[in-house]
Scaffold this motif. Structure first.
Motif, PDB file in Angstrom:
ATOM      1  N   ASP A 162       7.542  10.660   1.947  1.00  0.00           N
ATOM      2  CA  ASP A 162       7.710   9.488   1.079  1.00  0.00           C
ATOM      3  C   ASP A 162       7.034   8.254   1.676  1.00  0.00           C
ATOM      4  OD1 ASP A 162       9.057  10.929  -0.825  1.00  0.00           O
ATOM      5  OD2 ASP A 162      11.057  10.332  -0.144  1.00  0.00           O
ATOM      6  N   ALA A 163       6.893   8.240   2.991  1.00  0.00           N
ATOM      7  CA  ALA A 163       6.221   7.113   3.646  1.00  0.00           C
ATOM      8  C   ALA A 163       4.754   7.047   3.230  1.00  0.00           C
ATOM      9  CB  ALA A 163       6.339   7.223   5.156  1.00  0.00           C
ATOM     10  N   LEU A 164       4.135   8.192   2.975  1.00  0.00           N
ATOM     11  CA  LEU A 164       2.743   8.198   2.531  1.00  0.00           C
ATOM     12  C   LEU A 164       2.614   7.442   1.215  1.00  0.00           C
ATOM     13  CD1 LEU A 164      -0.210   9.005   2.704  1.00  0.00           C
ATOM     14  CD2 LEU A 164       0.391  11.220   1.722  1.00  0.00           C
ATOM     15  N   LYS A 165       3.571   7.612   0.334  1.00  0.00           N
ATOM     16  CA  LYS A 165       3.542   6.884  -0.945  1.00  0.00           C
ATOM     17  C   LYS A 165       3.536   5.381  -0.691  1.00  0.00           C
ATOM     18  CE  LYS A 165       6.056  10.580  -3.247  1.00  0.00           C
ATOM     19  NZ  LYS A 165       7.380  10.997  -3.693  1.00  0.00           N
ATOM     20  N   GLU A 166       4.350   4.951   0.266  1.00  0.00           N
ATOM     21  CA  GLU A 166       4.414   3.525   0.589  1.00  0.00           C
ATOM     22  C   GLU A 166       3.096   3.033   1.180  1.00  0.00           C
ATOM     23  OE1 GLU A 166       7.868   2.611   2.977  1.00  0.00           O
ATOM     24  OE2 GLU A 166       9.132   3.927   1.759  1.00  0.00           O
ATOM     25  N   VAL A 167       2.508   3.828   2.053  1.00  0.00           N
ATOM     26  CA  VAL A 167       1.215   3.461   2.641  1.00  0.00           C
ATOM     27  C   VAL A 167       0.158   3.355   1.548  1.00  0.00           C
ATOM     28  CG1 VAL A 167      -0.649   4.282   4.148  1.00  0.00           C
ATOM     29  CG2 VAL A 167       1.720   4.415   4.920  1.00  0.00           C
ATOM     30  N   LEU A 168       0.162   4.293   0.629  1.00  0.00           N
ATOM     31  CA  LEU A 168      -0.839   4.284  -0.440  1.00  0.00           C
ATOM     32  C   LEU A 168      -0.658   3.107  -1.391  1.00  0.00           C
ATOM     33  CD1 LEU A 168      -1.230   8.094  -1.169  1.00  0.00           C
ATOM     34  CD2 LEU A 168      -2.713   6.591   0.195  1.00  0.00           C
ATOM     35  N   VAL A 169       0.568   2.633  -1.554  1.00  0.00           N
ATOM     36  CA  VAL A 169       0.786   1.422  -2.356  1.00  0.00           C
ATOM     37  C   VAL A 169       0.046   0.248  -1.714  1.00  0.00           C
ATOM     38  CG1 VAL A 169       2.528  -0.297  -3.025  1.00  0.00           C
ATOM     39  CG2 VAL A 169       2.957   2.130  -3.427  1.00  0.00           C
ATOM     40  N   ILE A 170       0.181   0.118  -0.401  1.00  0.00           N
ATOM     41  CA  ILE A 170      -0.504  -0.959   0.324  1.00  0.00           C
ATOM     42  C   ILE A 170      -2.018  -0.787   0.217  1.00  0.00           C
ATOM     43  CG2 ILE A 170      -0.905  -1.981   2.601  1.00  0.00           C
ATOM     44  CD1 ILE A 170       2.034  -1.132   3.264  1.00  0.00           C
ATOM     45  N   VAL A 171      -2.504   0.424   0.438  1.00  0.00           N
ATOM     46  CA  VAL A 171      -3.936   0.721   0.360  1.00  0.00           C
ATOM     47  C   VAL A 171      -4.477   0.342  -1.021  1.00  0.00           C
ATOM     48  CG1 VAL A 171      -5.562   2.656   0.277  1.00  0.00           C
ATOM     49  CG2 VAL A 171      -3.938   2.485   2.153  1.00  0.00           C
ATOM     50  N   ASP A 172      -3.724   0.666  -2.061  1.00  0.00           N
ATOM     51  CA  ASP A 172      -4.166   0.365  -3.425  1.00  0.00           C
ATOM     52  C   ASP A 172      -4.075  -1.130  -3.729  1.00  0.00           C
ATOM     53  OD1 ASP A 172      -4.846   2.992  -3.958  1.00  0.00           O
ATOM     54  OD2 ASP A 172      -2.900   3.484  -4.829  1.00  0.00           O
ATOM     55  N   GLU A 173      -2.986  -1.771  -3.285  1.00  0.00           N
ATOM     56  CA  GLU A 173      -2.842  -3.215  -3.527  1.00  0.00           C
ATOM     57  C   GLU A 173      -3.966  -4.009  -2.880  1.00  0.00           C
ATOM     58  OE1 GLU A 173       1.030  -4.595  -2.339  1.00  0.00           O
ATOM     59  OE2 GLU A 173       2.029  -3.617  -4.027  1.00  0.00           O
ATOM     60  N   LYS A 174      -4.416  -3.562  -1.732  1.00  0.00           N
ATOM     61  CA  LYS A 174      -5.490  -4.259  -1.024  1.00  0.00           C
ATOM     62  C   LYS A 174      -6.878  -3.844  -1.520  1.00  0.00           C
ATOM     63  CE  LYS A 174      -3.030  -6.818   1.557  1.00  0.00           C
ATOM     64  NZ  LYS A 174      -3.095  -8.257   1.393  1.00  0.00           N
ATOM     65  N   GLY A 175      -6.925  -2.851  -2.402  1.00  0.00           N
ATOM     66  CA  GLY A 175      -8.208  -2.427  -2.966  1.00  0.00           C
ATOM     67  C   GLY A 175      -9.020  -1.530  -2.059  1.00  0.00           C
ATOM     68  N   PHE A 176      -8.393  -1.055  -0.982  1.00  0.00           N
ATOM     69  CA  PHE A 176      -9.156  -0.261  -0.024  1.00  0.00           C
ATOM     70  C   PHE A 176      -9.546   1.110  -0.576  1.00  0.00           C
ATOM     71  CE2 PHE A 176      -9.476   2.447   3.851  1.00  0.00           C
ATOM     72  CZ  PHE A 176     -10.625   1.858   4.358  1.00  0.00           C
ATOM     73  N   ARG A 177      -8.650   1.768  -1.268  1.00  0.00           N
ATOM     74  CA  ARG A 177      -8.985   3.082  -1.809  1.00  0.00           C
ATOM     75  C   ARG A 177     -10.126   2.960  -2.827  1.00  0.00           C
ATOM     76  NH1 ARG A 177      -4.889   7.781  -3.534  1.00  0.00           N
ATOM     77  NH2 ARG A 177      -3.465   6.027  -3.645  1.00  0.00           N
ATOM     78  N   ALA A 178     -10.079   1.937  -3.664  1.00  0.00           N
ATOM     79  CA  ALA A 178     -11.146   1.724  -4.648  1.00  0.00           C
ATOM     80  C   ALA A 178     -12.483   1.479  -3.946  1.00  0.00           C
ATOM     81  CB  ALA A 178     -10.797   0.568  -5.573  1.00  0.00           C
ATOM     82  N   LEU A 179     -12.476   0.712  -2.871  1.00  0.00           N
ATOM     83  CA  LEU A 179     -13.699   0.454  -2.121  1.00  0.00           C
ATOM     84  C   LEU A 179     -14.265   1.754  -1.553  1.00  0.00           C
ATOM     85  CD1 LEU A 179     -14.325  -2.480   0.241  1.00  0.00           C
ATOM     86  CD2 LEU A 179     -14.870  -0.194   0.994  1.00  0.00           C
ATOM     87  N   VAL A 180     -13.404   2.565  -0.981  1.00  0.00           N
ATOM     88  CA  VAL A 180     -13.839   3.838  -0.384  1.00  0.00           C
ATOM     89  C   VAL A 180     -14.359   4.776  -1.486  1.00  0.00           C
ATOM     90  CG1 VAL A 180     -13.048   5.920   0.823  1.00  0.00           C
ATOM     91  CG2 VAL A 180     -12.333   3.659   1.635  1.00  0.00           C
ATOM     92  N   GLU A 181     -13.663   4.823  -2.596  1.00  0.00           N
ATOM     93  CA  GLU A 181     -14.099   5.705  -3.684  1.00  0.00           C
ATOM     94  C   GLU A 181     -15.443   5.279  -4.247  1.00  0.00           C
ATOM     95  OE1 GLU A 181     -10.716   5.781  -6.325  1.00  0.00           O
ATOM     96  OE2 GLU A 181      -9.636   7.192  -5.024  1.00  0.00           O
ATOM     97  N   ARG A 182     -15.688   3.962  -4.328  1.00  0.00           N
ATOM     98  CA  ARG A 182     -17.004   3.476  -4.787  1.00  0.00           C
ATOM     99  C   ARG A 182     -18.092   3.897  -3.817  1.00  0.00           C
ATOM    100  NH1 ARG A 182     -14.284  -1.250  -5.867  1.00  0.00           N
ATOM    101  NH2 ARG A 182     -15.125  -2.259  -4.027  1.00  0.00           N
ATOM    102  N   LYS A 183     -17.811   3.768  -2.531  1.00  0.00           N
ATOM    103  CA  LYS A 183     -18.794   4.109  -1.502  1.00  0.00           C
ATOM    104  C   LYS A 183     -19.006   5.623  -1.446  1.00  0.00           C
ATOM    105  CE  LYS A 183     -21.564   3.024   1.785  1.00  0.00           C
ATOM    106  NZ  LYS A 183     -22.831   2.403   1.525  1.00  0.00           N
TER     107      LYS A 183
END
Length: 185
Positions: A162-183
């Motif tokens: 469940d902690a991974l879900k929390e980490v991914l919320v932060i990653v998504d809120e900061k736009g990091f996953r979107a940046l990585v996916e674009r790259k």
């Protein structure tokens, strides 16, 4: 015999680059640590003491000189920026107390923010998004941990998914996953 000189053209000087680095870094580190970048006098102590510099083209003072002189493109697009292992040897030995390693981390953050990531970094990030770690726990690692008397899974998101879900919320809120996916696309 005439020497062959490699021509380099400076594309653009960004007079605000060093201030951008200091400002961005001041969101993470104390501002007084970040302004030490301006104190670098190119003595070479950092480069001479760097363990990575003995085996790679990593020359931290060259990156700092480019940064101080506003050569944003050259500093942030340099593959050498990623050769630092963040061991802090340069920072500990600097006679001017330049917070070298911390500044390198800020330069890397800025490079990533601008979409400058190596394919290897994209892959590591994708693994992190999936497992919560850059190195997932394999069956071999589980067996080794068990043999050492440890639980098969470390007390991380592997044990607490469940902690991974929390980490991914932060990653998504900061736009990091979107940046990585674009790259990565």
């Amino acid at each position: 015999m005439p020497s062959v000189l490699k021509k380099q053209t400076i594309q653009k000087i960004d007079k605000d680059f060093v201030n951008d680095v200091i400002d961005l870094g001041s969101r993470i580190f104390p501002k007084e640590d970040m302004v030490t970048l301006r104190a670098c006098l190119q003595c070479g102590t950092c480069t001479g003491s760097c363990p990575s510099g003995r085996r790679t083209a990593w020359r931290i003072r060259q990156i700092f000189l480019k940064t101080i002189n506003g050569l944003r493109e050259e500093a942030l697009s340099s593959d050498d920026l990623w050769n630092c292992t963040t061991c802090y040897t340069c920072q500990e030995r600097c006679p001017r107390k330049v917070k070298s390693t911390d500044i390198v981390r800020v330069l890397r953050n800025l490079a990533v923010k601008e979409g400058r990531m190596r394919p290897e970094h994209v892959k590591v990030c994708q693994i992190f998004f999936k497992h919560g770690h850059a190195v997932p726990v394999s069956d071999d690692v589980k067996a080794t941990r068990k043999r050492l008397g440890l639980s098969e899974l470390p007390p991380t998101v592997h044990t607490y998914p469940d902690a991974l879900k929390e980490v991914l919320v932060i990653v998504d809120e900061k736009g990091f996953r979107a940046l990585v996916e674009r790259k990565g696309s």
